[in-house]
Scaffold this active site. Structure first.
Site: not given
Ligand SMILES: NC(=O)c1ccc[n+]([C@@H]2O[C@H](COP(=O)([O-])OP(=O)(O)OC[C@H]3O[C@@H](n4cnc5c(N)ncnc54)[C@H](O)[C@@H]3O)[C@@H](O)[C@H]2O)c1
Length: 270
Positions: A33, A97, A130, A161, A165
């Site tokens: 991606i 990503n 941050r 995971y 997410k």
């Protein structure tokens, strides 16, 4: 071609709505991606900084700047971001990503798997976001897009995971709410299954797995890396200037409902 680092870079221009050369930082740029993101942002005329675990993974990419750091290493992330800002100025756009998973079901999630997947997918994104958010705030604003997953929205395996997410969704909302007045937008894209190297370990075990995957998707196929990248580019662009704290599935309809339920329970017995 670099855009001014001001909030003006994130306000729609009269009519066209196209991105006019902002500085974009993309993590996991060398992945499936990530590569589509680099290509999609390149088409918009962006200046692109790519980040990944090792520089070698980005050798063949069309990037203006390359950064290598391990997401779980807070000091390495901070140093790399500080160097980038020193050399190129703060990113106008950050695309978080990079990601990783291996623990497929609860029974396979032990302490080590849990801590690793939270560290990479959630805390790792925090390590990058941050300092970038602070720099964006000091320069008039910016746009952050998190690449989460349908696993943030429902359970499709990979428990640690998924927790990470889902954490990204909460983190994006906190930035949207608390940093909006500083000109910062934060949004989330939730891809469904995408054929990238992330599937290699499953395909090695079962070469027919993707035939089972597509049956769950209302569109009858997996989404492509380009389709995910298109959504990210949109959310990052002036066309989405009024959108912040949003969660956009790019999932071929997976989270819209349960296609197999409709077919097996309703249609077949109708
Ligand atoms: N492929 C899918 O089916 C799918 C579905 C939903 C969401 N996603 C998400 O999309 C994003 C991109 O995934 P992809 O499919 O391109 O996978 P990929 O494995 O092709 O790319 C992931 C990239 O992240 C980098 N990365 C992983 N761990 C890292 C670490 N600890 N430090 C620094 N970099 C690290 C890798 O080096 C790689 O370049 C991920 O966040 C993933 O969770 C993928």
């Amino acid at each position: 071609m670099s855009a001014p680092n001001t909030a003006q870079a994130h306000v729609p221009s009269s009519g066209s709505g196209s991105i006019t050369g902002p500085h974009v930082l993309i993590t996991g740029a060398g992945g499936g991606i990530g590569r589509a993101l680099v290509a999609a942002f390149r088409q918009t005329g962006a200046t692109i900084s790519g980040a990944d675990q090792v520089l070698a993974g980005m050798n063949d990419l069309d990037l203006d700047h390359r950064l290598a750091f391990e997401l779980t290493d807070a000091v390495a992330c901070a140093t790399a971001i500080e160097d980038l800002i020193g050399e190129r100025g703060p990113p106008d756009i950050l695309v978080n990503n990079a990601g990783f998973t291996r623990g497929e079901t609860l029974g396979q999630v032990d302490q080590v798997v849990w801590e690793r997947e939270i560290a990479i997918n959630l805390t790792g994104a925090f390590h990058v976001t941050r300092p970038v958010t602070a720099a964006m705030a000091a320069h008039g604003g910016g746009s952050i897009v998190f690449v989460a997953s349908v696993n943030a929205l429902g359970h499709y395996g990979n428990p640690a995971y998924s927790a990470a997410k889902a954490g990204l969704v909460a983190y994006a909302r906190s930035i949207a709410v608390e940093s909006g007045e500083k000109g910062i937008r934060a949004n989330v894209v939730c891809p469904g299954s995408v054929r990238t190297a992330a599937w290699d370990h499953r395909l090695a075990k079962d070469p027919a797995i993707l035939e089972d995957v597509v049956g769950h998707y209302p569109l009858g196929r997996m989404v492509t890396p380009q389709e995910v990248a298109n959504a990210v580019v949109f959310l990052a662009s002036p066309l989405a200037s009024g959108i912040t704290g949003a969660v956009l599935p790019v999932d071929g309809g997976l989270t819209a409902g349960n296609l197999r339920f409709v077919r097996d329970v309703i249609e077949r017995r109708g």
